[in-house]
Design an enzyme around this catalytic site. Structure first.
Site, PDB file in Angstrom:
ATOM      1  N   LYS A  58       3.403 -12.025 -28.601  1.00  0.00           N
ATOM      2  CA  LYS A  58       2.886 -11.904 -29.966  1.00  0.00           C
ATOM      3  C   LYS A  58       4.019 -11.976 -30.986  1.00  0.00           C
ATOM      4  O   LYS A  58       3.857 -12.556 -32.058  1.00  0.00           O
ATOM      5  CB  LYS A  58       2.075 -10.615 -30.136  1.00  0.00           C
ATOM      6  CG  LYS A  58       0.757 -10.672 -29.375  1.00  0.00           C
ATOM      7  CD  LYS A  58      -0.273  -9.689 -29.897  1.00  0.00           C
ATOM      8  CE  LYS A  58      -1.620  -9.973 -29.235  1.00  0.00           C
ATOM      9  NZ  LYS A  58      -2.672  -9.054 -29.633  1.00  0.00           N
ATOM     10  N   LYS A 107      -4.483 -17.589 -21.228  1.00  0.00           N
ATOM     11  CA  LYS A 107      -5.751 -16.853 -21.203  1.00  0.00           C
ATOM     12  C   LYS A 107      -6.578 -17.117 -22.458  1.00  0.00           C
ATOM     13  O   LYS A 107      -6.020 -17.349 -23.528  1.00  0.00           O
ATOM     14  CB  LYS A 107      -5.500 -15.352 -21.001  1.00  0.00           C
ATOM     15  CG  LYS A 107      -5.209 -14.589 -22.264  1.00  0.00           C
ATOM     16  CD  LYS A 107      -5.312 -13.083 -22.027  1.00  0.00           C
ATOM     17  CE  LYS A 107      -5.086 -12.339 -23.334  1.00  0.00           C
ATOM     18  NZ  LYS A 107      -6.274 -11.926 -24.030  1.00  0.00           N
ATOM     19  N   LYS A 146      -8.887 -14.144 -28.451  1.00  0.00           N
ATOM     20  CA  LYS A 146      -9.558 -14.105 -29.755  1.00  0.00           C
ATOM     21  C   LYS A 146      -8.703 -14.737 -30.832  1.00  0.00           C
ATOM     22  O   LYS A 146      -9.196 -15.298 -31.784  1.00  0.00           O
ATOM     23  CB  LYS A 146      -9.769 -12.649 -30.184  1.00  0.00           C
ATOM     24  CG  LYS A 146     -10.907 -11.966 -29.552  1.00  0.00           C
ATOM     25  CD  LYS A 146     -11.169 -10.687 -30.344  1.00  0.00           C
ATOM     26  CE  LYS A 146     -11.154  -9.483 -29.438  1.00  0.00           C
ATOM     27  NZ  LYS A 146      -9.991  -8.633 -29.607  1.00  0.00           N
TER      28      LYS A 146
HETATM   29  P1  ATP Z   1      -6.162 -10.915 -29.050  1.00  0.00           P
HETATM   30  O1  ATP Z   1      -6.119 -12.384 -28.771  1.00  0.00           O
HETATM   31  O2  ATP Z   1      -6.499 -10.578 -30.484  1.00  0.00           O
HETATM   32  O3  ATP Z   1      -5.022 -10.152 -28.477  1.00  0.00           O
HETATM   33  P2  ATP Z   1      -7.897 -10.537 -26.826  1.00  0.00           P
HETATM   34  O4  ATP Z   1      -8.828 -11.674 -26.722  1.00  0.00           O
HETATM   35  O5  ATP Z   1      -6.751 -10.464 -25.871  1.00  0.00           O
HETATM   36  O6  ATP Z   1      -7.441 -10.393 -28.315  1.00  0.00           O
HETATM   37  P3  ATP Z   1      -8.426  -7.687 -26.730  1.00  0.00           P
HETATM   38  O7  ATP Z   1      -9.162  -6.974 -27.782  1.00  0.00           O
HETATM   39  O8  ATP Z   1      -6.954  -7.567 -26.746  1.00  0.00           O
HETATM   40  O9  ATP Z   1      -8.783  -9.245 -26.709  1.00  0.00           O
HETATM   41  O10 ATP Z   1      -8.989  -7.281 -25.310  1.00  0.00           O
HETATM   42  C1  ATP Z   1     -10.206  -6.625 -25.051  1.00  0.00           C
HETATM   43  C2  ATP Z   1     -10.442  -6.602 -23.548  1.00  0.00           C
HETATM   44  O11 ATP Z   1     -10.737  -7.920 -23.073  1.00  0.00           O
HETATM   45  C3  ATP Z   1      -9.228  -6.133 -22.742  1.00  0.00           C
HETATM   46  O12 ATP Z   1      -9.667  -5.323 -21.667  1.00  0.00           O
HETATM   47  C4  ATP Z   1      -8.628  -7.396 -22.223  1.00  0.00           C
HETATM   48  O13 ATP Z   1      -7.900  -7.201 -21.032  1.00  0.00           O
HETATM   49  C5  ATP Z   1      -9.872  -8.231 -21.985  1.00  0.00           C
HETATM   50  N1  ATP Z   1      -9.577  -9.654 -22.061  1.00  0.00           N
HETATM   51  C6  ATP Z   1      -9.050 -10.306 -23.128  1.00  0.00           C
HETATM   52  N2  ATP Z   1      -8.925 -11.613 -22.859  1.00  0.00           N
HETATM   53  C7  ATP Z   1      -9.396 -11.799 -21.594  1.00  0.00           C
HETATM   54  C8  ATP Z   1      -9.541 -12.944 -20.751  1.00  0.00           C
HETATM   55  N3  ATP Z   1      -9.189 -14.140 -21.164  1.00  0.00           N
HETATM   56  N4  ATP Z   1     -10.058 -12.778 -19.513  1.00  0.00           N
HETATM   57  C9  ATP Z   1     -10.456 -11.539 -19.099  1.00  0.00           C
HETATM   58  N5  ATP Z   1     -10.345 -10.417 -19.847  1.00  0.00           N
HETATM   59  C10 ATP Z   1      -9.819 -10.531 -21.073  1.00  0.00           C
END
Ligand code: ATP
Ligand code: LTN
Length: 334
Positions: free
Chosen positions: A114, A195, A198
């Protein structure tokens, strides 16, 4: 006496929820609500570790609450609240800062990734995992259901708890990460080596929980695959795209790997994509219907969140008091 294990997990209101969040985390939170004493938190303090527009953050926070309820988080069985409504999180984070070496934080993969994307890196971004440790430790959580990317942060939480217990007296329960076998790491459809996230906003990257069927079909149709034709689960990086599509199909349909490979034997990537898109559309339909209904009544959502915060305050107050006693603070009478 309630002897269920305590589960805590958090999610950032930092953008639109995607199927990675749902399949990697939320779906299991929902399924395990009877088995565990569950606490779920919308982590707005974490969201501001990178720049956010104020109005947009408020909108995303309400939307996330509605979506979690629509996915099946049940406020009668679980505690659901907004992190900034319970000041103990920020307070405990400060105390934990004082026992956490900076170099533990500089090593974190998420921080490095990040930070590389920011022009100016805030102290909050470096400190992010300490706040996460505070979230978890405040509730004496035993288990933390998260996607694979969060394993390192839960390990760090254990290290911080262990160090605090060692420096002061025994204070914290050491939590464990709970990570699913399938779906713990859904990859970007446009780039199966990173991965689904969001905060990545390329056009055909992910499937949002509120995406309409035509968008889902368009995104899946453009998903990166490979030049071969085998539709099999595989750890080969060359086949990461197909493996990801099969994983998405698997978590939406609940079928075994063998059943799925048999089903797709002799079919082409075009068929695979069509069926994955339809499985996602069907899987998301009930969530979208519930969300649309809930969104008509934001006052009810606000009320549920306030009741959740009240319960979270009730449950975290004794832990914070215990910490303050062990650190050597004078605890006021009132
Ligand atoms: P950002 O991109 O803003 O960091 P994010 O998509 O990683 O957001 P988070 O709010 O950080 O989402 O994560 C919420 C939950 O979703 C966490 O338990 C995280 O491990 C899970 N998660 C996020 N992305 C994935 C993915 N691609 N596959 C499986 N689990 C995920
Ligand atoms: N960092 C987590 C969100 C999060 C969290 C938590 C998860 C904040 N506090 C406590 C589990 C337990 C993420 O998913 N990116």
């Amino acid at each position: 006496m309630n002897d269920k294990k305590i589960v805590f997990s958090g999610i950032q209101p930092s953008g639109n929820l995607h199927i990675g969040n749902y399949l990697g985390a939320i779906q299991r939170w929902v399924d395990n609500q009877d088995a565990y004493d569950s606490i779920f938190c919308i982590v707005d303090l974490h969201a501001i570790t990178v720049p956010q527009d104020a109005e947009e953050l408020r909108t995303q926070t309400r939307k996330l609450a509605g979506l979690l309820l629509a996915c099946g988080i049940d406020p009668d069985r679980s505690v659901l609240f907004i992190q900034s409504h319970v000041t103990a999180h920020a307070e405990l984070a400060w105390i934990l800062n004082c026992v956490t070496p900076v170099n533990w934080l500089e090593r974190m993969t998420q921080y490095k990734q990040k930070a590389a994307k920011q022009k100016s890196v805030s102290t909050g971004l470096l400190d992010y995992p300490v706040l996460q440790a505070a979230d978890i430790l405040l509730y004496d959580a035993d288990l933390v259901p998260v996607g694979e990317d969060q394993r390192q942060h839960v390990e760090l939480t254990r290290d911080i708890a262990r160090r605090f217990n060692h420096l002061h007296s025994e204070t914290f329960v050491l939590p464990e990460a709970l990570i699913a076998k399938a779906g713990a790491r859904i990859m970007g459809l446009d780039n199966p080596t990173s991965k689904m996230s969001k905060s990545t906003d390329t056009r055909y990257h992910g499937i949002g929980l509120l995406d309409d069927p035509d968008d889902i079909r368009a995104t899946v149709r453009r998903a990166v695959t490979d030049s071969g034709r085998d539709i099999v689960f595989s750890a080969d990086p060359e086949k990461a795209g197909v493996n990801n599509l099969l994983t998405i199909y698997q978590v939406f349909t609940g079928q075994s790997s063998q059943e799925i490979e048999d089903h797709f034997a002799g079919k082409g990537y075009g068929d695979l994509k069509t069926e994955v898109a339809e499985a996602a559309i069907e899987g998301l339909r009930p969530i979208q219907q519930r969300y649309n209904k809930l969104a008509e009544d934001p006052a009810t959502i606000d009320k549920l969140l306030e009741a959740g915060a009240e319960e979270a305050r009730r449950r975290s107050t004794p832990t914070l008091k215990r910490v303050k006693e062990h650190v050597g603070f004078i605890i006021p009478d009132s």
